[in-house]
Design a protein around this motif. Sequence first.
Motif, PDB file in Angstrom:
ATOM      1  N   GLY A 108       1.615   0.341 -15.145  1.00 32.52           N
ATOM      2  CA  GLY A 108       2.891   0.525 -14.791  1.00 32.52           C
ATOM      3  C   GLY A 108       2.984   1.958 -13.900  1.00 32.52           C
ATOM      4  N   GLY A 109       3.812   1.771 -12.980  1.00 31.20           N
ATOM      5  CA  GLY A 109       4.160   2.747 -12.131  1.00 31.20           C
ATOM      6  C   GLY A 109       3.315   2.671 -10.835  1.00 31.20           C
ATOM      7  N   ALA A 110       4.228   2.653  -9.877  1.00 34.27           N
ATOM      8  CA  ALA A 110       3.599   2.433  -8.403  1.00 34.27           C
ATOM      9  C   ALA A 110       2.294   3.082  -8.011  1.00 34.27           C
ATOM     10  CB  ALA A 110       4.772   2.382  -7.316  1.00 34.27           C
ATOM     11  N   THR A 111       2.334   4.408  -8.167  1.00 33.46           N
ATOM     12  CA  THR A 111       1.477   5.254  -7.596  1.00 33.46           C
ATOM     13  C   THR A 111       0.092   4.919  -8.538  1.00 33.46           C
ATOM     14  OG1 THR A 111       2.769   6.883  -7.184  1.00 33.46           O
ATOM     15  CG2 THR A 111       0.550   7.797  -7.238  1.00 33.46           C
ATOM     16  N   LEU A 112       0.062   4.981  -9.971  1.00 35.23           N
ATOM     17  CA  LEU A 112      -0.792   4.735 -10.756  1.00 35.23           C
ATOM     18  C   LEU A 112      -1.510   3.287 -10.584  1.00 35.23           C
ATOM     19  CD1 LEU A 112      -2.612   5.427 -13.178  1.00 35.23           C
ATOM     20  CD2 LEU A 112      -1.109   4.684 -14.816  1.00 35.23           C
ATOM     21  N   ALA A 113      -0.695   2.260 -10.311  1.00 35.80           N
ATOM     22  CA  ALA A 113      -1.104   0.998 -10.230  1.00 35.80           C
ATOM     23  C   ALA A 113      -1.623   0.712  -8.793  1.00 35.80           C
ATOM     24  CB  ALA A 113      -0.063   0.102 -10.385  1.00 35.80           C
ATOM     25  N   GLY A 114      -1.078   1.643  -7.900  1.00 37.47           N
ATOM     26  CA  GLY A 114      -1.652   1.610  -6.422  1.00 37.47           C
ATOM     27  C   GLY A 114      -3.169   1.971  -6.433  1.00 37.47           C
ATOM     28  N   LYS A 170      -8.526  -7.051 -20.333  1.00 37.86           N
ATOM     29  CA  LYS A 170      -7.848  -7.394 -19.067  1.00 37.86           C
ATOM     30  C   LYS A 170      -6.811  -6.620 -18.800  1.00 37.86           C
ATOM     31  CE  LYS A 170      -5.836 -11.704 -17.399  1.00 37.86           C
ATOM     32  NZ  LYS A 170      -5.571 -13.063 -17.685  1.00 37.86           N
ATOM     33  N   LEU A 171      -6.760  -5.879 -17.346  1.00 39.91           N
ATOM     34  CA  LEU A 171      -5.640  -5.063 -16.908  1.00 39.91           C
ATOM     35  C   LEU A 171      -4.753  -5.792 -15.984  1.00 39.91           C
ATOM     36  CD1 LEU A 171      -4.501  -2.384 -16.642  1.00 39.91           C
ATOM     37  CD2 LEU A 171      -6.317  -2.053 -14.736  1.00 39.91           C
ATOM     38  N   PHE A 172      -3.560  -5.765 -16.346  1.00 39.99           N
ATOM     39  CA  PHE A 172      -2.458  -6.453 -15.557  1.00 39.99           C
ATOM     40  C   PHE A 172      -1.465  -5.428 -15.075  1.00 39.99           C
ATOM     41  CE2 PHE A 172       0.253  -6.894 -19.412  1.00 39.99           C
ATOM     42  CZ  PHE A 172       1.544  -6.815 -18.788  1.00 39.99           C
ATOM     43  N   PHE A 173      -0.657  -5.885 -13.813  1.00 41.04           N
ATOM     44  CA  PHE A 173       0.072  -5.231 -13.218  1.00 41.04           C
ATOM     45  C   PHE A 173       1.261  -5.831 -12.932  1.00 41.04           C
ATOM     46  CE2 PHE A 173       2.118  -3.171  -9.330  1.00 41.04           C
ATOM     47  CZ  PHE A 173       2.929  -2.241  -9.789  1.00 41.04           C
ATOM     48  N   GLY A 174       2.666  -5.712 -13.487  1.00 43.26           N
ATOM     49  CA  GLY A 174       3.793  -6.733 -13.630  1.00 43.26           C
ATOM     50  C   GLY A 174       4.922  -5.771 -13.307  1.00 43.26           C
ATOM     51  N   MET A 175       5.800  -6.100 -12.579  1.00 46.34           N
ATOM     52  CA  MET A 175       7.079  -5.465 -12.348  1.00 46.34           C
ATOM     53  C   MET A 175       8.015  -6.306 -11.698  1.00 46.34           C
ATOM     54  SD  MET A 175       6.405  -1.481 -11.552  1.00 46.34           S
ATOM     55  CE  MET A 175       7.757  -0.981 -12.022  1.00 46.34           C
ATOM     56  N   PRO A 189       7.053   0.217  -2.584  1.00 50.56           N
ATOM     57  CA  PRO A 189       6.552  -1.251  -2.634  1.00 50.56           C
ATOM     58  C   PRO A 189       5.667  -1.552  -3.677  1.00 50.56           C
ATOM     59  CG  PRO A 189       5.310   0.325  -1.270  1.00 50.56           C
ATOM     60  CD  PRO A 189       6.452   1.166  -1.903  1.00 50.56           C
ATOM     61  N   PHE A 190       5.754  -2.641  -4.211  1.00 50.37           N
ATOM     62  CA  PHE A 190       4.818  -3.278  -5.375  1.00 50.37           C
ATOM     63  C   PHE A 190       3.700  -3.061  -5.161  1.00 50.37           C
ATOM     64  CE2 PHE A 190       2.353  -6.366  -7.465  1.00 50.37           C
ATOM     65  CZ  PHE A 190       2.999  -6.433  -8.900  1.00 50.37           C
ATOM     66  N   PHE A 191       3.052  -3.495  -3.524  1.00 50.32           N
ATOM     67  CA  PHE A 191       1.707  -3.448  -3.316  1.00 50.32           C
ATOM     68  C   PHE A 191       1.248  -1.978  -2.404  1.00 50.32           C
ATOM     69  CE2 PHE A 191       2.032  -8.091  -4.154  1.00 50.32           C
ATOM     70  CZ  PHE A 191       0.964  -8.135  -5.144  1.00 50.32           C
ATOM     71  N   THR A 192       0.261  -1.719  -2.663  1.00 48.63           N
ATOM     72  CA  THR A 192       0.088  -0.477  -1.951  1.00 48.63           C
ATOM     73  C   THR A 192      -1.082  -0.669  -0.992  1.00 48.63           C
ATOM     74  OG1 THR A 192      -0.719   2.053  -2.239  1.00 48.63           O
ATOM     75  CG2 THR A 192      -1.938   0.102  -3.345  1.00 48.63           C
ATOM     76  N   ALA A 193      -1.165  -0.009   0.197  1.00 52.24           N
ATOM     77  CA  ALA A 193      -2.317  -0.008   1.061  1.00 52.24           C
ATOM     78  C   ALA A 193      -3.650  -0.151   0.491  1.00 52.24           C
ATOM     79  CB  ALA A 193      -2.331   1.463   2.048  1.00 52.24           C
ATOM     80  N   LEU A 194      -4.309  -1.171   0.865  1.00 48.42           N
ATOM     81  CA  LEU A 194      -5.571  -1.576   0.272  1.00 48.42           C
ATOM     82  C   LEU A 194      -6.714  -1.258   1.239  1.00 48.42           C
ATOM     83  CD1 LEU A 194      -4.893  -4.755  -1.652  1.00 48.42           C
ATOM     84  CD2 LEU A 194      -5.134  -2.525  -2.563  1.00 48.42           C
ATOM     85  N   ASP A 195      -7.967  -1.137   0.690  1.00 45.58           N
ATOM     86  CA  ASP A 195      -9.124  -0.653   1.773  1.00 45.58           C
ATOM     87  C   ASP A 195      -9.825  -2.039   2.081  1.00 45.58           C
ATOM     88  OD1 ASP A 195      -8.749   2.090   1.516  1.00 45.58           O
ATOM     89  OD2 ASP A 195      -9.997   2.026  -0.532  1.00 45.58           O
ATOM     90  N   SER A 196      -9.503  -3.247   1.245  1.00 43.26           N
ATOM     91  CA  SER A 196     -10.156  -4.515   1.559  1.00 43.26           C
ATOM     92  C   SER A 196      -9.072  -5.574   0.817  1.00 43.26           C
ATOM     93  CB  SER A 196     -11.536  -4.480   1.097  1.00 43.26           C
ATOM     94  OG  SER A 196     -11.351  -4.452  -0.226  1.00 43.26           O
ATOM     95  N   TRP A 197      -9.528  -6.840   1.392  1.00 44.91           N
ATOM     96  CA  TRP A 197      -8.815  -7.684   0.926  1.00 44.91           C
ATOM     97  C   TRP A 197      -9.017  -8.001  -0.700  1.00 44.91           C
ATOM     98  CZ3 TRP A 197      -9.430 -12.541   4.608  1.00 44.91           C
ATOM     99  CH2 TRP A 197      -8.703 -12.323   5.885  1.00 44.91           C
ATOM    100  N   VAL A 198      -8.109  -8.589  -1.486  1.00 50.07           N
ATOM    101  CA  VAL A 198      -8.117  -9.143  -3.001  1.00 50.07           C
ATOM    102  C   VAL A 198      -7.651 -10.440  -2.884  1.00 50.07           C
ATOM    103  CG1 VAL A 198      -7.264  -8.700  -5.141  1.00 50.07           C
ATOM    104  CG2 VAL A 198      -7.509  -6.579  -3.597  1.00 50.07           C
ATOM    105  N   ASP A 226      11.749  -8.629  -0.486  1.00 43.47           N
ATOM    106  CA  ASP A 226      10.856  -7.971   0.469  1.00 43.47           C
ATOM    107  C   ASP A 226       9.987  -7.123   0.054  1.00 43.47           C
ATOM    108  OD1 ASP A 226      12.924  -6.133  -0.184  1.00 43.47           O
ATOM    109  OD2 ASP A 226      13.515  -5.704   1.594  1.00 43.47           O
ATOM    110  N   GLY A 227       9.463  -7.209  -1.239  1.00 45.00           N
ATOM    111  CA  GLY A 227       8.240  -6.434  -2.036  1.00 45.00           C
ATOM    112  C   GLY A 227       8.644  -5.152  -2.440  1.00 45.00           C
ATOM    113  N   TYR A 228       9.616  -4.701  -2.712  1.00 45.07           N
ATOM    114  CA  TYR A 228       9.790  -3.241  -3.386  1.00 45.07           C
ATOM    115  C   TYR A 228      10.358  -3.302  -4.764  1.00 45.07           C
ATOM    116  CZ  TYR A 228       9.890  -1.989   1.512  1.00 45.07           C
ATOM    117  OH  TYR A 228       9.706  -1.746   2.702  1.00 45.07           O
ATOM    118  N   ILE A 229       9.813  -2.634  -5.609  1.00 54.90           N
ATOM    119  CA  ILE A 229       9.903  -2.403  -7.058  1.00 54.90           C
ATOM    120  C   ILE A 229      11.254  -1.295  -7.421  1.00 54.90           C
ATOM    121  CG2 ILE A 229       7.708  -3.022  -7.791  1.00 54.90           C
ATOM    122  CD1 ILE A 229       7.182  -0.029  -8.339  1.00 54.90           C
TER     123      ILE A 229
END
Length: 187
Positions: free
Chosen positions: A124-130, A3-8, A155-164, A13-16
Amino acid sequence: MRKLFFGMNVSLDGYIAAPGDNIDWGVQSDELFQQWTELEQETTLSLYGRKLWESMSSYWPTGDQQPNATPAHVEFARNWRDTPKVVFSSTIDKVDWNTRLVTGDAIAEITRLRAEDGGLVKIGGATLAGAAMRAGLIDEYVLVTHPVLVGSGKPFFTALDSWVNLNLVETRTFPGGVLLTRYETRR
């Protein structure tokens, strides 16, 4: 399958991190630090992008030997050193502290590691997790939201191609108005 988790820690307002990679805005407490330590102890493999690796490896290898180290810091530092780590970077050529460097395709390697048997894997890490978010590899998100608005930054969340779609699996409050929320990816 692991199981892979991303936590920070994240601002309301959504910034790490605020501009300049500033993370001094977080509300610290012993209870919150213990929560992060417990999550680290459940982790059997940590995946880092270069910037977060450089930040963590600049302090935690000897964090238990610092004059102001609390018992919680000692416990966290020892666990951090003992947990196997993988750093993804094309700009550094050496890592240490129970760590392996991957300079190639991060998504292919994360996919391979996730498919193995074993316990919890933290990214961990915004770019890698994104990149892992966009590839649909993250199974759980852990947000520790602090009552501060930083206005801009990383930002914690990156631009996505589709909904999650996600399912809420836990909420917990900490001193100072800090709120932990855990979500599992609905597959």
